[in-house]
Design an enzyme around this catalytic site. Structure first.
Site, PDB file in Angstrom:
ATOM      1  N   TYR A  87       4.980  -0.390   2.953  1.00  9.29           N
ATOM      2  CA  TYR A  87       4.913  -0.102   4.426  1.00  9.29           C
ATOM      3  C   TYR A  87       6.183   0.640   5.021  1.00  9.29           C
ATOM      4  O   TYR A  87       6.276   1.070   6.088  1.00  9.29           O
ATOM      5  CB  TYR A  87       4.555  -1.313   5.262  1.00  9.29           C
ATOM      6  CG  TYR A  87       2.910  -1.513   4.810  1.00  9.29           C
ATOM      7  CD1 TYR A  87       2.021  -1.002   3.776  1.00  9.29           C
ATOM      8  CD2 TYR A  87       2.324  -2.412   5.515  1.00  9.29           C
ATOM      9  CE1 TYR A  87       0.630  -1.422   3.504  1.00  9.29           C
ATOM     10  CE2 TYR A  87       1.129  -2.947   5.142  1.00  9.29           C
ATOM     11  CZ  TYR A  87       0.180  -2.556   4.390  1.00  9.29           C
ATOM     12  OH  TYR A  87      -0.985  -2.899   4.136  1.00  9.29           O
ATOM     13  N   LYS A 138       0.949  -7.370  -9.105  1.00  9.72           N
ATOM     14  CA  LYS A 138       0.319  -6.417  -9.988  1.00  9.72           C
ATOM     15  C   LYS A 138       1.339  -6.045 -10.888  1.00  9.72           C
ATOM     16  O   LYS A 138       1.313  -4.807 -11.206  1.00  9.72           O
ATOM     17  CB  LYS A 138      -0.227  -5.314  -8.903  1.00  9.72           C
ATOM     18  CG  LYS A 138      -1.043  -4.376  -9.583  1.00  9.72           C
ATOM     19  CD  LYS A 138      -2.644  -4.841  -9.803  1.00  9.72           C
ATOM     20  CE  LYS A 138      -3.560  -3.995 -10.501  1.00  9.72           C
ATOM     21  NZ  LYS A 138      -4.820  -4.234 -11.058  1.00  9.72           N
ATOM     22  N   ASP A 192      -6.166  -7.961  -8.001  1.00 14.74           N
ATOM     23  CA  ASP A 192      -7.386  -7.949  -7.903  1.00 14.74           C
ATOM     24  C   ASP A 192      -8.331  -9.243  -8.495  1.00 14.74           C
ATOM     25  O   ASP A 192      -9.196  -9.329  -7.666  1.00 14.74           O
ATOM     26  CB  ASP A 192      -7.757  -6.701  -9.060  1.00 14.74           C
ATOM     27  CG  ASP A 192      -6.967  -6.778 -10.252  1.00 14.74           C
ATOM     28  OD1 ASP A 192      -5.956  -7.663 -10.374  1.00 14.74           O
ATOM     29  OD2 ASP A 192      -7.149  -5.907 -11.132  1.00 14.74           O
ATOM     30  N   ASP A 238      -1.250  -7.936   3.342  1.00 12.51           N
ATOM     31  CA  ASP A 238      -2.399  -7.637   4.671  1.00 12.51           C
ATOM     32  C   ASP A 238      -3.675  -7.626   4.135  1.00 12.51           C
ATOM     33  O   ASP A 238      -4.629  -8.232   5.210  1.00 12.51           O
ATOM     34  CB  ASP A 238      -1.719  -6.027   4.846  1.00 12.51           C
ATOM     35  CG  ASP A 238      -2.298  -5.481   5.910  1.00 12.51           C
ATOM     36  OD1 ASP A 238      -2.986  -6.236   6.660  1.00 12.51           O
ATOM     37  OD2 ASP A 238      -2.044  -4.332   6.075  1.00 12.51           O
ATOM     38  N   ASP A 277      -6.468 -10.898   5.613  1.00 18.04           N
ATOM     39  CA  ASP A 277      -7.726 -10.508   6.249  1.00 18.04           C
ATOM     40  C   ASP A 277      -8.941 -11.223   5.411  1.00 18.04           C
ATOM     41  O   ASP A 277      -9.926 -11.764   6.090  1.00 18.04           O
ATOM     42  CB  ASP A 277      -7.929  -9.191   6.572  1.00 18.04           C
ATOM     43  CG  ASP A 277      -7.382  -8.946   7.885  1.00 18.04           C
ATOM     44  OD1 ASP A 277      -6.414  -9.520   8.480  1.00 18.04           O
ATOM     45  OD2 ASP A 277      -7.830  -7.542   8.360  1.00 18.04           O
TER      46      ASP A 277
END
Ligand code: NAD
Length: 361
Positions: free
Chosen positions: A135, A190, A222, A246, A250
């Site tokens: 980001y 990851k 994942d 992020d 959520d």
């Protein structure tokens, strides 16, 4: 104790007003100063984060934030959009550690789309690194590809990166938080594909050596996304980077089925923090007096615990919220047959009333 109160846009003003009432009912001495942020600040000053608001935020021990944004600002240049105020505050105050608890209140078990037995008693804390990763990494932009599958075609690119100190400090935050809970951290990465996250995993493993009393496991993002819906209660503290955090925070927040219930905190290394509900400004219900103020009230409780060193008052607020839910009062987002529908103001006032029955420290 100085608190900057930044209600923002949409339902922000309605829900923050209720949280402020709850804070006033605590018999603690606060200096609270309100300022404009987001679309409201753009209308008044031509910028979503005016100098005066930023100065107030910097001078305060904590910021109580509502929400920013409205569809009507979607066509503004990106730096002038309301949401830029949040990014500006995070960056200017160095708010690198984002805490997003996902707690399922027994009374709201039915609000989740998962089976009650999967989420009953759920209490997860997602800790997301907030100022690094893809980001913020540079360079980024658009250009003409010189290699890849389509040389000569227009392409866009971003940069994923983390430095050792950035990972170390968020790992310390996670291990320290776990010590106050069930002493278990899951680090999500990851590492099988990304160099940045192999490095993340290595650094978290190094920091773990200082916390032999805390269990650490590593999980690919994942798999973590799957496990969160398959067996969410197996997690306690989850620590991860900005982008994975992020998405996972959520996902975790929706396990409880009620976005209006979920608080959050973003802290810097001096424990100065920004406290806000996990939801947005909900323009669709703004001004109707029906928004759920509990996420903001619970954010105020986190503020007392993390930035203002008033854990007893934080406990009192959380106990009051539980007792209001137990009494059957519900705003429309968490209402179900057999419970009593109340407005934003009635919910705030019920928490204030319940607070007077809790023990003072
Ligand atoms: P949203 O969270 O505002 O709303 C999603 C849905 O949840 C809506 O149906 C809304 O009515 C409902 N909802 C949200 N909070 C509620 C509450 N307290 N009580 C009852 N119902 C509630 O997300 P969105 O609609 O995608 O975004 C609206 C605006 O908010 C956009 O401009 C977006 O950029 C902004 N936003 C701001 C923040 C922030 O300030 N940190 C975060 C997310 C979105």
């Amino acid at each position: 104790m100085k608190i900057a109160v930044l209600p923002g846009d949409g339902i922000g003003t309605e829900i923050v007003a209720e949280a402020v009432k709850v804070l006033h009912a605590l018999d603690l001495k606060f200096e609270m100063e309100e300022a404009l942020v987001g679309g409201a600040a753009y209308e008044a000053h031509g910028h979503p984060l005016p100098e005066s608001t930023l100065k107030l935020a910097k001078e305060s021990d904590a910021i109580l934030f509502g929400a920013v944004g409205d569809w009507k600002y979607d066509n503004l240049d990106r730096p002038l959009r309301p949401e830029q105020a949040i990014l500006g505050l995070r960056k200017s105050l160095g708010l690198f550690a984002n805490f997003r608890p996902a707690i399922c209140y027994e009374e709201l078990v039915g609000a989740s789309s998962l089976k009650p037995e999967l989420i009953s008693g759920l209490d997860i804390l997602i800790i997301r690194e907030l100022t690094g990763d893809i980001y913020f990494g540079q360079p980024r932009g658009r250009r003409v590809a010189t290699d890849g599958h389509f040389p000569g075609a227009e392409e866009a690119f971003d940069t994923m990166r983390y430095s050792r100190p950035e990972i170390e400090r968020i790992a310390h935050v996670a291990f320290q938080a776990a010590r106050k809970r069930s002493k278990k951290v899951t680090s999500v990465d990851k590492a099988n594909v990304l160099e940045t996250f192999q490095f993340w995993k290595d650094v978290v493993t190094d920091v773990h050596k200082e916390y032999p009393d805390v269990a650490l496991d590593h999980m690919y993002v994942d798999n973590a996304a799957m496990q969160l819906v398959k067996e969410p209660k197996k997690f306690d503290v989850v620590v991860t980077g900005n982008m994975f955090g992020d998405i996972l925070s959520d996902e975790a927040s929706m396990l409880t089925g009620s976005i209006g219930m979920l608080p959050s905190a973003s802290l810097n290394s001096q424990n100065q923090g920004l406290y806000e509900p996990s939801h947005g400004s909900a323009p669709d219900i703004a001004g109707k007096g029906i928004a759920n103020p509990l996420a903001t009230i619970l954010s105020a409780a986190m503020m007392l615990r993390f930035s203002l060193n008033q854990a007893n008052s934080a406990d009192r607020i959380e106990t009051a919220v539980k007792s209001v839910l137990a009494s059957g009062l519900r705003t429309v987002d968490i209402w179900s047959e057999g419970t009593q529908k109340v407005s934003t103001r009635e919910m705030g006032e019920a928490v204030v009333k319940a607070l007077t029955k809790t023990t003072k420290g």
